[in-house]
Design a protein around this motif. Structure first.
Motif, PDB file in Angstrom:
ATOM      1  N   GLU A  17       0.805  -1.209   0.000  1.00  0.00           N
ATOM      2  CA  GLU A  17       0.000   0.000   0.000  1.00  0.00           C
ATOM      3  C   GLU A  17       0.845   1.268   0.000  1.00  0.00           C
ATOM      4  O   GLU A  17       0.321   2.363  -0.057  1.00  0.00           O
ATOM      5  CB  GLU A  17      -0.916  -0.013   1.243  1.00  0.00           C
ATOM      6  N   THR A  18       2.159   1.140   0.087  1.00  0.00           N
ATOM      7  CA  THR A  18       3.045   2.293   0.084  1.00  0.00           C
ATOM      8  C   THR A  18       3.756   2.393  -1.253  1.00  0.00           C
ATOM      9  O   THR A  18       3.656   1.514  -2.100  1.00  0.00           O
ATOM     10  CB  THR A  18       4.085   2.178   1.210  1.00  0.00           C
ATOM     11  N   ASP A  19       4.523   3.471  -1.416  1.00  0.00           N
ATOM     12  CA  ASP A  19       5.333   3.618  -2.617  1.00  0.00           C
ATOM     13  C   ASP A  19       6.753   3.134  -2.366  1.00  0.00           C
ATOM     14  O   ASP A  19       7.670   3.465  -3.087  1.00  0.00           O
ATOM     15  CB  ASP A  19       5.348   5.090  -3.057  1.00  0.00           C
ATOM     16  N   ASP A  39      17.969  -6.295  14.320  1.00  0.00           N
ATOM     17  CA  ASP A  39      16.850  -5.364  14.466  1.00  0.00           C
ATOM     18  C   ASP A  39      16.961  -4.200  13.478  1.00  0.00           C
ATOM     19  O   ASP A  39      16.732  -3.047  13.824  1.00  0.00           O
ATOM     20  CB  ASP A  39      16.796  -4.840  15.898  1.00  0.00           C
ATOM     21  N   LEU A  40      17.306  -4.513  12.216  1.00  0.00           N
ATOM     22  CA  LEU A  40      17.485  -3.486  11.193  1.00  0.00           C
ATOM     23  C   LEU A  40      16.165  -3.250  10.468  1.00  0.00           C
ATOM     24  O   LEU A  40      15.575  -4.184   9.942  1.00  0.00           O
ATOM     25  CB  LEU A  40      18.575  -3.883  10.202  1.00  0.00           C
ATOM     26  N   THR A  41      15.730  -2.005  10.451  1.00  0.00           N
ATOM     27  CA  THR A  41      14.509  -1.623   9.749  1.00  0.00           C
ATOM     28  C   THR A  41      14.830  -0.523   8.741  1.00  0.00           C
ATOM     29  O   THR A  41      15.500   0.456   9.083  1.00  0.00           O
ATOM     30  CB  THR A  41      13.442  -1.141  10.744  1.00  0.00           C
ATOM     31  N   LEU A  42      14.359  -0.699   7.503  1.00  0.00           N
ATOM     32  CA  LEU A  42      14.691   0.248   6.431  1.00  0.00           C
ATOM     33  C   LEU A  42      13.653   0.139   5.334  1.00  0.00           C
ATOM     34  O   LEU A  42      13.191  -0.956   5.009  1.00  0.00           O
ATOM     35  CB  LEU A  42      16.078  -0.081   5.862  1.00  0.00           C
ATOM     36  N   THR A  43      13.267   1.266   4.759  1.00  0.00           N
ATOM     37  CA  THR A  43      12.435   1.280   3.560  1.00  0.00           C
ATOM     38  C   THR A  43      13.176   2.013   2.451  1.00  0.00           C
ATOM     39  O   THR A  43      13.981   2.909   2.716  1.00  0.00           O
ATOM     40  CB  THR A  43      11.081   1.973   3.815  1.00  0.00           C
ATOM     41  N   ASN A  81       8.132  -5.178  -3.365  1.00  0.00           N
ATOM     42  CA  ASN A  81       6.836  -4.953  -4.004  1.00  0.00           C
ATOM     43  C   ASN A  81       5.699  -5.644  -3.247  1.00  0.00           C
ATOM     44  O   ASN A  81       4.779  -6.200  -3.845  1.00  0.00           O
ATOM     45  CB  ASN A  81       6.854  -5.423  -5.457  1.00  0.00           C
ATOM     46  N   GLY A  82       5.790  -5.595  -1.923  1.00  0.00           N
ATOM     47  CA  GLY A  82       4.723  -6.138  -1.107  1.00  0.00           C
ATOM     48  C   GLY A  82       4.740  -7.637  -0.925  1.00  0.00           C
ATOM     49  O   GLY A  82       3.824  -8.193  -0.325  1.00  0.00           O
ATOM     50  N   ARG A  83       5.776  -8.305  -1.426  1.00  0.00           N
ATOM     51  CA  ARG A  83       5.858  -9.758  -1.286  1.00  0.00           C
ATOM     52  C   ARG A  83       7.153 -10.133  -0.579  1.00  0.00           C
ATOM     53  O   ARG A  83       8.213  -9.589  -0.882  1.00  0.00           O
ATOM     54  CB  ARG A  83       5.774 -10.455  -2.649  1.00  0.00           C
ATOM     55  N   GLN A  84       7.057 -11.063   0.320  1.00  0.00           N
ATOM     56  CA  GLN A  84       8.203 -11.442   1.134  1.00  0.00           C
ATOM     57  C   GLN A  84       9.221 -12.222   0.313  1.00  0.00           C
ATOM     58  O   GLN A  84       8.878 -13.143  -0.430  1.00  0.00           O
ATOM     59  CB  GLN A  84       7.754 -12.274   2.339  1.00  0.00           C
ATOM     60  N   GLY A 196      14.190   4.114 -15.015  1.00  0.00           N
ATOM     61  CA  GLY A 196      13.402   4.260 -13.799  1.00  0.00           C
ATOM     62  C   GLY A 196      13.709   3.208 -12.757  1.00  0.00           C
ATOM     63  O   GLY A 196      12.878   2.896 -11.902  1.00  0.00           O
ATOM     64  N   THR A 197      14.914   2.647 -12.806  1.00  0.00           N
ATOM     65  CA  THR A 197      15.310   1.589 -11.883  1.00  0.00           C
ATOM     66  C   THR A 197      15.566   2.153 -10.482  1.00  0.00           C
ATOM     67  O   THR A 197      16.121   3.236 -10.326  1.00  0.00           O
ATOM     68  CB  THR A 197      16.602   0.905 -12.385  1.00  0.00           C
ATOM     69  N   THR A 198      15.156   1.412  -9.468  1.00  0.00           N
ATOM     70  CA  THR A 198      15.520   1.727  -8.087  1.00  0.00           C
ATOM     71  C   THR A 198      16.852   1.052  -7.786  1.00  0.00           C
ATOM     72  O   THR A 198      17.039  -0.123  -8.123  1.00  0.00           O
ATOM     73  CB  THR A 198      14.455   1.226  -7.108  1.00  0.00           C
ATOM     74  N   VAL A 199      17.776   1.775  -7.163  1.00  0.00           N
ATOM     75  CA  VAL A 199      19.120   1.249  -6.907  1.00  0.00           C
ATOM     76  C   VAL A 199      19.432   1.345  -5.425  1.00  0.00           C
ATOM     77  O   VAL A 199      19.157   2.360  -4.785  1.00  0.00           O
ATOM     78  CB  VAL A 199      20.188   2.024  -7.713  1.00  0.00           C
ATOM     79  N   VAL A 200      20.007   0.276  -4.895  1.00  0.00           N
ATOM     80  CA  VAL A 200      20.589   0.296  -3.553  1.00  0.00           C
ATOM     81  C   VAL A 200      22.041  -0.135  -3.708  1.00  0.00           C
ATOM     82  O   VAL A 200      22.327  -1.214  -4.249  1.00  0.00           O
ATOM     83  CB  VAL A 200      19.861  -0.664  -2.591  1.00  0.00           C
ATOM     84  N   LEU A 201      22.962   0.714  -3.271  1.00  0.00           N
ATOM     85  CA  LEU A 201      24.380   0.393  -3.407  1.00  0.00           C
ATOM     86  C   LEU A 201      25.114   0.635  -2.106  1.00  0.00           C
ATOM     87  O   LEU A 201      24.796   1.555  -1.361  1.00  0.00           O
ATOM     88  CB  LEU A 201      25.016   1.182  -4.549  1.00  0.00           C
ATOM     89  N   SER A 202      26.087  -0.220  -1.837  1.00  0.00           N
ATOM     90  CA  SER A 202      26.946  -0.010  -0.677  1.00  0.00           C
ATOM     91  C   SER A 202      28.222   0.670  -1.150  1.00  0.00           C
ATOM     92  O   SER A 202      28.668   0.464  -2.280  1.00  0.00           O
ATOM     93  CB  SER A 202      27.274  -1.346  -0.001  1.00  0.00           C
TER      94      SER A 202
END
Length: 321
Positions: A17-19, A39-43, A81-84, A196-202
């Motif tokens: 339900e979120t973006d 206990d890491l939480t991140l969106t 995308n809302g799926r585990q 329009g790709t979402t990227v996560v990089l270390s």
């Protein structure tokens, strides 16, 4: 370049339900040596480029591997995308590029593109060829003969050609010289804007992250210690510069906002969260750099930054600028 059958998914209605394309909740991963995540939480916002920053051993690679479905968490969940996501394999619309850039060194560039095409259900051959052409990669050249920058751009071409919705990059700039780093950044930015790709990089390269990433998350001891949009994080801090001062002369600084105090005999630098109070004569308020904020937060997490004004005498010093 990771490929596999579709991962098993379970619906996550709240995330859907979120973006947020990615939602990580209370993630923990324990190995024999101890907890890598706890206990890491991140969106992660859809369409963002998010940097994971932190020291070696902070848990960045473990987190990326969990998001890509390459390992199971000990506790908590990862939802795409809302799926585990589970460790049954990398979801089709996620592409993960490891730090060692797994390419077959004896194969040619053309061979690598053919191998990737056969291994991936989703494959954009035209995009792969264009990115290789832009990198001036000789299709007949062997991967082992390419420079570090060329191998990185080939690996990126393969990752983007999978048309992922989420691209995970583990230290993509770590082994590159400054020119190759700039070229890889340009490829990343232009292709992300186009696709329009979402990227996560270390990354450990703080100075360049500020110009590439829209969001950041600082990870220390397996947890997120600082999170936000890059500009908002910078605007949410103030750097005060003044003369060398004894602790008694700094009582006007609000303790609840204090991140770090750095002193030399000639200069005192104070990093605050939020707006600064009206400083006394001889002091100026400046916009800090991302480097200054992240490094101060890392020092604070290690207990080497000043936690309160009563501790000023034990503060590490910084060269006056």
């Amino acid at each position: 370049m990771t490929t596999s059958p579709h991962a098993a998914h379970q619906p996550d209605t709240a995330a859907a339900e979120t973006d947020d394309v990615l939602r990580i909740r209370k993630a923990g991963k324990r190995f024999r040596s101890g907890w890598a995540l706890r206990d890491l939480t991140l969106t992660v916002r859809r369409g963002s480029i998010t940097a994971l920053l932190g020291p070696n051993g902070a848990g960045k690679t473990t987190l990326l591997r969990a998001v890509s479905g390459l390992l199971d968490l000990t506790e908590g969940t990862v939802s795409f995308n809302g799926r585990q996501v589970s460790s049954t394999g990398t979801p089709e619309r996620i592409s993960f590029l490891a730090q060692d850039k797994p390419l077959y060194r004896r194969s040619t560039v053309a061979d690598m593109l053919q191998i990737a095409r056969h291994l991936n259900v989703r494959w954009d051959a035209a995009l792969a060829r264009r990115l290789c052409d832009e990198a001036e990669l000789n299709q007949r050249a062997r991967v082992g003969a390419l420079s570090g920058g060329q191998r990185s751009r080939l690996a990126l071409a393969i990752a983007f050609a999978r048309r992922p919705e989420l691209l995970l990059l583990d230290e993509p700039l770590a082994d590159l010289d400054p020119l190759a780093r700039l070229e890889v950044q340009q490829t990343l930015l232009s292709t992300v804007a186009e696709q329009g790709t979402t990227v996560v990089l270390s990354s450990h390269i703080l100075g360049e992250i500020e110009h590439v990433c829209s969001d950041l998350a600082v990870i220390t001891d397996g947890r997120v210690s600082l999170r936000g949009e890059t500009d908002e994080v910078i605007d949410g801090h103030t750097l005060l510069i003044g003369p060398g001062s004894e602790p008694a002369a700094l009582q006007w600084i609000p303790r609840e906002q204090l991140v770090e105090v750095r002193r030399t005999p000639r200069q005192t630098a104070v990093l605050l969260e939020g707006p600064a109070p009206l400083p006394p004569p001889g002091w100026s308020a400046e916009r800090p750099s991302l480097d200054e904020i992240v490094i101060a937060q890392l020092r604070r997490s290690r207990g080497t930054a000043v936690a309160g004004l009563s501790d000023l005498d034990s503060a590490p010093t910084r060269e006056a600028s």
